[in-house]
Every structure is written in structure tokens, then in C-alpha cells.
Design an enzyme around this catalytic site. Structure first.
Site, mmCIF file in Angstrom:
data_model
loop_
_atom_site.group_PDB
_atom_site.id
_atom_site.type_symbol
_atom_site.label_atom_id
_atom_site.label_comp_id
_atom_site.label_asym_id
_atom_site.label_seq_id
_atom_site.Cartn_x
_atom_site.Cartn_y
_atom_site.Cartn_z
ATOM 1 N N TYR A 107 19.454 -32.804 -82.125
ATOM 2 C CA TYR A 107 19.813 -33.152 -83.510
ATOM 3 C C TYR A 107 20.360 -34.588 -83.564
ATOM 4 C CZ TYR A 107 22.470 -33.051 -87.914
ATOM 5 O OH TYR A 107 23.009 -33.344 -89.152
ATOM 6 N N GLN A 123 22.558 -28.682 -99.694
ATOM 7 C CA GLN A 123 23.968 -28.786 -100.134
ATOM 8 C C GLN A 123 24.262 -30.135 -100.793
ATOM 9 O OE1 GLN A 123 27.285 -26.863 -97.805
ATOM 10 N NE2 GLN A 123 26.143 -27.845 -96.164
HETATM 11 N N1 LIG Z 1 25.760 -29.877 -92.975
HETATM 12 C C1 LIG Z 1 26.570 -30.606 -92.200
HETATM 13 O O1 LIG Z 1 27.607 -30.155 -91.689
HETATM 14 C C2 LIG Z 1 26.224 -32.057 -91.936
HETATM 15 C C3 LIG Z 1 27.061 -32.796 -91.097
HETATM 16 C C4 LIG Z 1 26.745 -34.138 -90.858
HETATM 17 C C5 LIG Z 1 25.639 -34.707 -91.455
HETATM 18 N N2 LIG Z 1 24.848 -33.963 -92.257
HETATM 19 C C6 LIG Z 1 23.671 -34.596 -92.858
HETATM 20 O O2 LIG Z 1 23.846 -34.569 -94.270
HETATM 21 C C7 LIG Z 1 22.562 -34.469 -94.903
HETATM 22 C C8 LIG Z 1 22.590 -33.343 -95.916
HETATM 23 O O3 LIG Z 1 22.888 -32.126 -95.226
HETATM 24 P P1 LIG Z 1 22.910 -30.727 -95.992
HETATM 25 O O4 LIG Z 1 23.973 -29.895 -95.355
HETATM 26 O O5 LIG Z 1 22.900 -30.948 -97.462
HETATM 27 O O6 LIG Z 1 21.483 -30.148 -95.531
HETATM 28 P P2 LIG Z 1 20.752 -28.823 -96.013
HETATM 29 O O7 LIG Z 1 21.614 -28.026 -96.910
HETATM 30 O O8 LIG Z 1 20.186 -28.199 -94.768
HETATM 31 O O9 LIG Z 1 19.541 -29.382 -96.906
HETATM 32 C C9 LIG Z 1 18.412 -30.010 -96.370
HETATM 33 C C10 LIG Z 1 17.282 -29.828 -97.375
HETATM 34 O O10 LIG Z 1 16.122 -30.520 -96.863
HETATM 35 C C11 LIG Z 1 14.988 -29.654 -97.010
HETATM 36 N N3 LIG Z 1 13.940 -30.031 -96.066
HETATM 37 C C12 LIG Z 1 13.785 -29.629 -94.776
HETATM 38 N N4 LIG Z 1 12.659 -30.175 -94.262
HETATM 39 C C13 LIG Z 1 12.118 -30.948 -95.235
HETATM 40 C C14 LIG Z 1 10.948 -31.758 -95.308
HETATM 41 N N5 LIG Z 1 10.113 -31.864 -94.277
HETATM 42 N N6 LIG Z 1 10.697 -32.414 -96.471
HETATM 43 C C15 LIG Z 1 11.522 -32.280 -97.529
HETATM 44 N N7 LIG Z 1 12.626 -31.502 -97.540
HETATM 45 C C16 LIG Z 1 12.924 -30.859 -96.387
HETATM 46 C C17 LIG Z 1 15.563 -28.279 -96.739
HETATM 47 O O11 LIG Z 1 14.683 -27.283 -97.176
HETATM 48 P P3 LIG Z 1 14.661 -25.877 -96.359
HETATM 49 O O12 LIG Z 1 16.031 -25.307 -96.538
HETATM 50 O O13 LIG Z 1 13.556 -25.130 -97.031
HETATM 51 O O14 LIG Z 1 14.370 -26.241 -94.922
HETATM 52 C C18 LIG Z 1 16.857 -28.359 -97.565
HETATM 53 O O15 LIG Z 1 16.628 -28.082 -98.923
HETATM 54 C C19 LIG Z 1 21.553 -34.310 -93.776
HETATM 55 O O16 LIG Z 1 20.986 -35.566 -93.488
HETATM 56 C C20 LIG Z 1 22.383 -33.866 -92.592
HETATM 57 O O17 LIG Z 1 21.799 -34.264 -91.350
HETATM 58 C C21 LIG Z 1 25.116 -32.654 -92.515
#
Ligand SMILES: NC(=O)c1ccc[n+]([C@@H]2O[C@H](COP(=O)([O-])OP(=O)(O)OC[C@H]3O[C@@H](n4cnc5c(N)ncnc54)[C@H](OP(=O)(O)O)[C@@H]3O)[C@@H](O)[C@H]2O)c1
Length: 297
Positions: free
Chosen positions: A144, A11
Site C-alpha cells: 500500500y 469516505q
Molecule cells: N482510510 C484511511 O484511514 C486513510 C489513511 C490515509 C490515507 N488515506 C487516503 O485517503 C484517500 C481517501 O480514502 P477513503 O478512506 O475515502 O477511501 P475509500 O472509502 O476506500 O474510498 C475509495 C473509493 O475509490 C473507489 N475506487 C476503487 N478503485 C477505483 C477505480 N479503479 N476507479 C475509480 N474509483 C475507484 C472505491 O470504490 P469501491 O469501494 O467500489 O472499491 C471507493 O468508492 C485515499 O487516497 C487513501 O489512500 C486513507
């Protein structure tokens, strides 16, 4: 400036890519563990954007890619974000959310590059009732949260040129609460939504703009970054349906009615104090960002 994004197909990674493409002087190296399509970005200048496979848990892979492309900044958007799955597999969560950061921080430090790590409100226990600032005590209650906090530590220890940005309740181009509610409303006239957890819904648009502003200003440090205001998941759902003009009824319920493997923080409203005191807080009220997002999807 050359920016390498990890987890570029998530995202936040997608939104950051769009934001970076607005700037003529930014060259992008997009990386992710899985394959993804960069044609969708409609970028005319083929030298501006490159795609590379990178698994951040593979130390050799990380060092090789960073040494080959020599970015000025690495923005880590890769993470294990499935909170409940992390609870049942902390070892894997540790590899992605913590060890991956160690490798990225060491490799960026070796070439003098900056690193951005995106972290979470889950580093706090959520037992308070006033907005949390960057210096408040951390006390993660989930796998997490623990692994994300370890990732923050590895980042700070291994590269002094770091930005750690904690966000919460994120939605953008991917699966998220807004899309889940809209989908559920297609088949349900009444929905029960939790009304005893408070936080701040945050658009990836607001977060991406803040991250780029920090990087451009070389304002290293620890930051909180969410949209402004606060609400419960119940309020969030009601606002989604109000904006969309959907008449699905939302009924408030308690967390106990929806038991999950990972404990959710009761109160995890973050205050963007460090942003206010440095480059300025350019985030919008959560309802305003949500309205713009819903118009767009
Ligand atoms: N979403 C929330 O509500 C939220 C809230 C607070 C903080 N955050 C933080 O914000 C950041 C972005 O979140 P997001 O929602 O954009 O996450 P996301 O949509 O889950 O995207 C994470 C991406 O990382 C990839 N990935 C997973 N394992 C990997 C690896 N070993 N090497 C390289 N790429 C890998 C995933 O691929 P796959 O899909 O194939 O696994 C996915 O494309 C993260 O650090 C998260 O902890 C998110």
C-alpha cells in the site's frame, strides 16, 4: 469553478461533495468505479452536480471523461485502501494507487487543470519518535505504502499544478475504526486494542476543508494534513467509548498479539508544517473532531 471528484463514493469523496455543495460557485462532477446515489445530497440545483462512471485504471476512460467535462480541478479520492489486501495483490494496488494517478495527471495537464492526490502516512517506515514533516525521508514498508508513493511520483512528474496531501487514520461516512469499535461494543464487554502504534485520528471534515482551501488559494505543493495531537489505537478506542458513554472495558495489547499481512508503522504522527507555512492549519484537535463526528452519526 468546476471540480471533478474521483472515488466520490468513498469516505473522503462523500465529505468533499458535501463541502463543495456549500459553495455557490462550485460545479461538481462526481465519479466512481461503482454506482452510487446522488439524490442523498438533496441538491436543488440539478446543474450543480452530475454523476459519471469512471475507472481511473482505464487510460482511455480517464482521458475521455476529463476531455468531455473539462474540470478546473480533479480531486482524486479513488484508491485501493485495504492495506492487507494490497499486500497480497500489489499488482492491482499498483494499477489503482499508482498507474491511475499517471493517467489522471497526464489528462489534467493536457487541459491545464489542477490535480489533487491524497496520500498516506504509510510512505514512511514509522520507526521514528518525532512528528514527521514533508521533507523527511520516505521508506514505505508495505505494498500500500509503496504504491501510494509511486502515485505521488506520477502525479508530480506529469502535472506541475499538483497538490499532494498525506493524511492518516481517516474516518468519515464509510467503514472505519470508530464504527468498528462501536459495533464491537454491542457484543463485547471487554476489548483488546493495540497500544504500541501512534498516529492521529483525522476526520474527513477537517481534511476536506483543508483540500478546498489549498485549491482556492492555488497553493500547489506537498502537504501533511491530519488533525492535531497524537494517540495510540487504545487511546482512540477509550475516547470513542468515553464520548458515547459506553462502559466496554478497553485492554491495551501489542501489535504482535494481532499479526496482520501488512506491517503497521509504529510511529506515524504527521506534522502539518507546510500548511502552517502556507494557507494556515485549520485542522482541529483530534478529540474535538471525534466528538463532533460521534454526535453526527
Ligand atoms: N482510510 C484511511 O484511514 C486513510 C489513511 C490515509 C490515507 N488515506 C487516503 O485517503 C484517500 C481517501 O480514502 P477513503 O478512506 O475515502 O477511501 P475509500 O472509502 O476506500 O474510498 C475509495 C473509493 O475509490 C473507489 N475506487 C476503487 N478503485 C477505483 C477505480 N479503479 N476507479 C475509480 N474509483 C475507484 C472505491 O470504490 P469501491 O469501494 O467500489 O472499491 C471507493 O468508492 C485515499 O487516497 C487513501 O489512500 C486513507
Amino acid at each position: 469553478m468546476k471540480i471533478l471528484i474521483t472515488g466520490a463514493n468513498g469516505q473522503l469523496g462523500r465529505e468533499l461533495t458535501k463541502e463543495c455543495l456549500e459553495f455557490k460557485n462550485i460545479e461538481l462532477i462526481l465519479t466512481d468505479i461503482g454506482d452510487f446515489d446522488i439524490q442523498k445530497y438533496n441538491c436543488m440545483d440539478k446543474n450543480k452536480i452530475q454523476k459519471v462512471t469512471l475507472d481511473i485504471t482505464n487510460e482511455t476512460n480517464v482521458a475521455e471523461v476529463i476531455n468531455e467535462y473539462k474540470p478546473d480541478v480533479v480531486i482524486n479520492c479513488a484508491a485501493h485502501t485495504a492495506v492487507d489486501k494490497c499486500e497480497n495483490d500489489e499488482e492491482n494496488a499498483y494499477k489503482i494507487n499508482a498507474l491511475g494517478l499517471k493517467y489522471l495527471a497526464i489528462a489534467t495537464n493536457a487541459i491545464g487543470a489542477d490535480i489533487v492526490q491524497v496520500s498516506t502516512d504509510y510512505v514512511f517506515d514509522g520507526d521514528g519518535n518525532t512528528p514527521l514533516i514533508e521533507t523527511d525521508n520516505v521508506n514505505p514498508q508495505t505494498a500500500y505504502g509503496r504504491t501510494k508513493l509511486q502515485g505521488e511520483g506520477f502525479t508530480a512528474e506529469n502535472n506541475p499544478k499538483h497538490y499532494i496531501v498525506r493524511t492518516a487514520w481517516l474516518y468519515g461516512d464509510g467503514n472505519n475504526f470508530v464504527k468498528t469499535m462501536l459495533k464491537l461494543s454491542e457484543t463485547n464487554k471487554v476489548l483488546k486494542v493495540v497500544n504500541d502504534q501512534k498516529g492521529t485520528p483525522t476526520s474527513t471534515v477537517d481534511l476536506a476543508k483543508v483540500i478546498l482551501k489549498l485549491v482556492k488559494n492555488k497553493a500547489y505543493g506537498l502537504y501533511h494534513c491530519t488533525c492535531k495531537g497524537e494517540c495510540t489505537w487504545y487511546d482512540f478506542a477509550k475516547e470513542i467509548f468515553k464520548i458515547k458513554g459506553i462502559d466496554t472495558e478497553v485492554i491495551p495489547c501489542t501489535t504482535d498479539e494481532f499479526p496482520r499481512p501488512a506491517k503497521r508503522p509504529k510511529y506515524s504522527v504527521l506534522r502539518n508544517l507546510a500548511l502552517e507555512n502556507s494557507v494556515g492549519d485549520i485542522t482541529r484537535e483530534w478529540e474535538e473532531s471525534l466528538k463532533e463526528y460521534i454526535k453526527r452519526i
